[in-house]
Design an enzyme around this catalytic site. Sequence first.
Site, PDB file in Angstrom:
ATOM      1  N   HIS A 122      -4.741  -3.194   6.610  1.00  0.00           N
ATOM      2  CA  HIS A 122      -4.430  -3.666   5.277  1.00  0.00           C
ATOM      3  C   HIS A 122      -5.809  -4.146   4.508  1.00  0.00           C
ATOM      4  O   HIS A 122      -6.136  -5.244   4.593  1.00  0.00           O
ATOM      5  CB  HIS A 122      -3.395  -4.795   4.943  1.00  0.00           C
ATOM      6  CG  HIS A 122      -3.449  -5.358   3.639  1.00  0.00           C
ATOM      7  ND1 HIS A 122      -2.945  -4.327   2.508  1.00  0.00           N
ATOM      8  CD2 HIS A 122      -3.680  -6.255   2.995  1.00  0.00           C
ATOM      9  CE1 HIS A 122      -3.117  -5.067   1.332  1.00  0.00           C
ATOM     10  NE2 HIS A 122      -3.437  -6.383   1.672  1.00  0.00           N
ATOM     11  N   ASP A 140       0.840  -1.201  -0.106  1.00  0.00           N
ATOM     12  CA  ASP A 140       0.116  -0.215  -0.037  1.00  0.00           C
ATOM     13  C   ASP A 140       0.964   1.072  -0.071  1.00  0.00           C
ATOM     14  O   ASP A 140       0.602   2.263  -0.746  1.00  0.00           O
ATOM     15  CB  ASP A 140      -0.786   0.213   1.179  1.00  0.00           C
ATOM     16  CG  ASP A 140      -1.659  -1.240   1.399  1.00  0.00           C
ATOM     17  OD1 ASP A 140      -2.387  -1.598   0.409  1.00  0.00           O
ATOM     18  OD2 ASP A 140      -1.378  -1.909   2.529  1.00  0.00           O
TER      19      ASP A 140
HETATM   20  P1  NDP Z   1      -1.383 -15.566  -3.746  1.00  0.00           P
HETATM   21  O1  NDP Z   1       0.021 -16.311  -3.426  1.00  0.00           O
HETATM   22  O2  NDP Z   1      -1.867 -14.766  -4.607  1.00  0.00           O
HETATM   23  O3  NDP Z   1      -1.941 -14.916  -2.325  1.00  0.00           O
HETATM   24  C1  NDP Z   1      -1.732 -15.383  -0.953  1.00  0.00           C
HETATM   25  C2  NDP Z   1      -1.941 -14.647   0.248  1.00  0.00           C
HETATM   26  O4  NDP Z   1      -1.443 -13.393  -0.084  1.00  0.00           O
HETATM   27  C3  NDP Z   1      -3.702 -14.256  -0.203  1.00  0.00           C
HETATM   28  O5  NDP Z   1      -3.913 -14.440   1.279  1.00  0.00           O
HETATM   29  C4  NDP Z   1      -3.713 -12.899  -0.422  1.00  0.00           C
HETATM   30  O6  NDP Z   1      -4.857 -12.350   0.014  1.00  0.00           O
HETATM   31  C5  NDP Z   1      -2.790 -12.442   0.029  1.00  0.00           C
HETATM   32  N1  NDP Z   1      -2.168 -11.047  -0.378  1.00  0.00           N
HETATM   33  C6  NDP Z   1      -1.643  -9.962   0.565  1.00  0.00           C
HETATM   34  N2  NDP Z   1      -1.597  -8.793  -0.264  1.00  0.00           N
HETATM   35  C7  NDP Z   1      -1.911  -9.093  -1.316  1.00  0.00           C
HETATM   36  C8  NDP Z   1      -1.798  -8.256  -2.491  1.00  0.00           C
HETATM   37  N3  NDP Z   1      -1.483  -6.996  -2.469  1.00  0.00           N
HETATM   38  N4  NDP Z   1      -2.044  -8.802  -3.746  1.00  0.00           N
HETATM   39  C9  NDP Z   1      -2.347 -10.191  -3.785  1.00  0.00           C
HETATM   40  N5  NDP Z   1      -2.495 -11.055  -2.570  1.00  0.00           N
HETATM   41  C10 NDP Z   1      -2.121 -10.329  -1.531  1.00  0.00           C
HETATM   42  O7  NDP Z   1      -2.492 -16.764  -3.634  1.00  0.00           O
HETATM   43  P2  NDP Z   1      -2.338 -18.385  -4.222  1.00  0.00           P
HETATM   44  O8  NDP Z   1      -3.772 -18.897  -4.035  1.00  0.00           O
HETATM   45  O9  NDP Z   1      -1.635 -18.291  -5.660  1.00  0.00           O
HETATM   46  O10 NDP Z   1      -1.526 -19.439  -3.584  1.00  0.00           O
HETATM   47  C11 NDP Z   1      -1.769 -19.511  -1.947  1.00  0.00           C
HETATM   48  C12 NDP Z   1      -0.901 -20.641  -1.575  1.00  0.00           C
HETATM   49  O11 NDP Z   1      -1.157 -20.948  -0.127  1.00  0.00           O
HETATM   50  C13 NDP Z   1      -1.737 -21.922  -2.301  1.00  0.00           C
HETATM   51  O12 NDP Z   1      -0.420 -22.740  -2.879  1.00  0.00           O
HETATM   52  C14 NDP Z   1      -2.303 -22.632  -1.212  1.00  0.00           C
HETATM   53  O13 NDP Z   1      -2.055 -24.234  -1.186  1.00  0.00           O
HETATM   54  C15 NDP Z   1      -1.278 -22.131  -0.109  1.00  0.00           C
HETATM   55  N6  NDP Z   1      -1.623 -22.411   1.351  1.00  0.00           N
HETATM   56  C16 NDP Z   1      -0.687 -22.855   2.194  1.00  0.00           C
HETATM   57  C17 NDP Z   1      -1.111 -23.061   3.408  1.00  0.00           C
HETATM   58  C18 NDP Z   1      -0.110 -23.450   4.487  1.00  0.00           C
HETATM   59  O14 NDP Z   1       1.288 -23.576   4.142  1.00  0.00           O
HETATM   60  N7  NDP Z   1      -0.422 -23.852   5.561  1.00  0.00           N
HETATM   61  C19 NDP Z   1      -2.387 -22.544   4.115  1.00  0.00           C
HETATM   62  C20 NDP Z   1      -3.463 -22.014   3.253  1.00  0.00           C
HETATM   63  C21 NDP Z   1      -2.920 -22.098   1.890  1.00  0.00           C
HETATM   64  P3  NDP Z   1      -6.117 -12.145  -0.793  1.00  0.00           P
HETATM   65  O15 NDP Z   1      -6.879 -13.743  -1.282  1.00  0.00           O
HETATM   66  O16 NDP Z   1      -6.952 -11.180  -0.224  1.00  0.00           O
HETATM   67  O17 NDP Z   1      -5.798 -11.344  -2.138  1.00  0.00           O
END
Ligand code: NDP
Length: 324
Positions: A187, A159
């Site tokens: 945020h 931001d």
């Molecule tokens: P991303 O990598 O795109 O995003 C991950 C997180 O970052 C989301 O919560 C997203 O929030 C957040 N975020 C924060 N700021 C920003 C921003 N400015 N722009 C975009 N995102 C932002 O998500 P993917 O779905 O590609 O990947 C998530 C991964 O996490 C998956 O591989 C899943 O399996 C994994 N995962 C792992 C866990 C663990 O290790 N225990 C638990 C849960 C998930 P928002 O959705 O609000 O954009």
Amino acid sequence: AQTPVKVTVTGAAGQIGYALLFRIASGQLLGADVPVKLSLLEIPQAVKAAAGTAMELDDCAFPLLSGIEVTDDANKAFDGASVALLVGARPRTAGMERGDLLQANGGIFGPQGKAINDNAADDIRVLVVGNPANTNALIAQQHAPDVPAERFTAMTRLDHNRALSQLAAKLQVPVTEIKKMTIWGNHSATQYPDLFHAEVGGKIAAEQVDEAWLRDTFIPTVAKRGAAIIEARGASSAASAANAAIDHVFDWVNGTEWTSAAIPSDGSYGVPEGIISSFPVASRDGKWEIIQGLEIDAFSRERIDASVRELEEERTAVRELGLI
Ligand code: NDP
């Protein structure tokens, strides 16, 4: 040779993870002279994809990368970690109530906080990126009673960087001309990017733009930039989020005079103690410090209070759900 620093990334197979890991391995997170060990934590169904990213990391032959592990076991992932980037989170899906979202994330960030508490290195620093980032950071922190509370932070640096870029474009100056930018609060869409303390060429930024632009264009553009990226790109921002995570940790470790970060409030500026809220911060000797003594006028006060109120509501909700 220096002992490698262990950096753990959760959600490593996601799109932010993909934009982040290569930059960490190349030395941009901690410095060009600091060797790193990467630990990639994923949920079981994404471990294979994370292992694929690890293969690509191998193929870069990064001189500073001394090892990579891929796991779905949080205790293993955080064992000996000095930096934890908590990126994986449960996104809000259509029809999901706030309580459901907080509950799902409590199930992720509570156990991860405990695993950090039980296994991480004494100098562990945690940055939460996964949303709702401020409250997820609070949940993790509350499950890590042996880790100093101030080591849990949430990201508002994206931001902050968006605010720098919007203002630079408006005034047609390089971003390097802008000093003392601040994001306050959560945020989320209620965040408050503050131009009343920002300076351009040594003069207050708010005095160099008209009030209508500040109120009706600048603030909403910064706050809603994430949605605009999704609309344009067909996917949420990833490289810019990863870049901001790198900036946050680099400055935390190496120092800075002024940036924005969400850190546990000590009560400064009327923000209730304990809430993880964005402030103007400096980093000295590896610690964030809230910049003190700023005068807050009525316009800013109203907006800071609204965002902080939202954080208090989230804290109350996670308390009522028994998540903290
Ligand atoms: P991303 O990598 O795109 O995003 C991950 C997180 O970052 C989301 O919560 C997203 O929030 C957040 N975020 C924060 N700021 C920003 C921003 N400015 N722009 C975009 N995102 C932002 O998500 P993917 O779905 O590609 O990947 C998530 C991964 O996490 C998956 O591989 C899943 O399996 C994994 N995962 C792992 C866990 C663990 O290790 N225990 C638990 C849960 C998930 P928002 O959705 O609000 O954009």
